[in-house]
Motif scaffolding. Structure first.
Motif, mmCIF file in Angstrom:
data_model
loop_
_atom_site.group_PDB
_atom_site.id
_atom_site.type_symbol
_atom_site.label_atom_id
_atom_site.label_comp_id
_atom_site.label_asym_id
_atom_site.label_seq_id
_atom_site.Cartn_x
_atom_site.Cartn_y
_atom_site.Cartn_z
ATOM 1 N N PRO A 17 0.827 -1.210 0.000
ATOM 2 C CA PRO A 17 0.000 0.000 0.000
ATOM 3 C C PRO A 17 0.859 1.257 0.000
ATOM 4 O O PRO A 17 1.941 1.271 0.569
ATOM 5 C CB PRO A 17 -0.815 -0.108 1.277
ATOM 6 C CG PRO A 17 -0.270 -1.247 2.058
ATOM 7 C CD PRO A 17 0.667 -2.012 1.183
ATOM 8 N N GLY A 18 0.376 2.265 -0.667
ATOM 9 C CA GLY A 18 1.108 3.527 -0.715
ATOM 10 C C GLY A 18 0.262 4.597 -1.363
ATOM 11 O O GLY A 18 -0.856 4.338 -1.796
ATOM 12 N N PRO A 19 0.808 5.786 -1.467
ATOM 13 C CA PRO A 19 0.024 6.915 -1.978
ATOM 14 C C PRO A 19 -0.219 6.875 -3.481
ATOM 15 O O PRO A 19 -1.186 7.443 -3.956
ATOM 16 C CB PRO A 19 0.872 8.128 -1.604
ATOM 17 C CG PRO A 19 2.267 7.615 -1.511
ATOM 18 C CD PRO A 19 2.138 6.194 -1.032
ATOM 19 N N ALA A 20 0.631 6.193 -4.226
ATOM 20 C CA ALA A 20 0.488 6.174 -5.680
ATOM 21 C C ALA A 20 -0.147 4.865 -6.129
ATOM 22 O O ALA A 20 0.208 3.793 -5.641
ATOM 23 C CB ALA A 20 1.849 6.345 -6.352
ATOM 24 N N LYS A 21 -1.082 4.948 -7.048
ATOM 25 C CA LYS A 21 -1.731 3.749 -7.566
ATOM 26 C C LYS A 21 -0.809 3.071 -8.583
ATOM 27 O O LYS A 21 -0.244 3.722 -9.457
ATOM 28 C CB LYS A 21 -3.050 4.121 -8.233
ATOM 29 C CG LYS A 21 -3.821 2.935 -8.738
ATOM 30 C CD LYS A 21 -5.142 3.345 -9.323
ATOM 31 C CE LYS A 21 -5.870 2.102 -9.816
ATOM 32 N NZ LYS A 21 -7.131 2.451 -10.432
ATOM 33 N N ASN A 22 -0.658 1.781 -8.441
ATOM 34 C CA ASN A 22 0.108 0.957 -9.377
ATOM 35 C C ASN A 22 1.591 1.300 -9.458
ATOM 36 O O ASN A 22 2.233 1.034 -10.471
ATOM 37 C CB ASN A 22 -0.518 0.966 -10.768
ATOM 38 C CG ASN A 22 -1.823 0.194 -10.817
ATOM 39 O OD1 ASN A 22 -2.221 -0.440 -9.850
ATOM 40 N ND2 ASN A 22 -2.490 0.245 -11.937
#
Length: 82
Positions: A17-22
């Motif tokens: 998981p993180g702030p940027a998608k993909n």
């Protein structure tokens, strides 16, 4: 060492998981191969389009191609169509 992993489509669910998608920056041990990263992320066996720093990597080289700090690894589902 850190590498950037990018995915396309539904493959983003395998990234942490993180702030940027993909896309995610991950830490990997020195000497890690593309196959090592795919296994670590939990990618199921299958056919994927893989690029390393913008260059396609043949399936036969993924288990031996060692990654370097700062590499950009893209993992995409196989292309379909007709």
């Amino acid at each position: 060492m850190k590498i950037l992993v990018r995915t396309a489509g539904l493959l983003g669910k395998y990234l942490p998981p993180g702030p940027a998608k993909n896309r995610a920056e991950i830490d990997v041990p020195r000497g890690s191969t593309i196959t090592d990263v795919m296994k670590r992320l939990g990618f199921p066996d299958g056919s994927y389009l893989v690029t390393l720093n913008g260059m396609a990597v043949p399936t036969a080289e993924r288990g031996t191609r060692e990654l370097d700090d700062g590499d950009n690894l893209a993992l995409m589902p196989p292309l379909k169509g007709g």
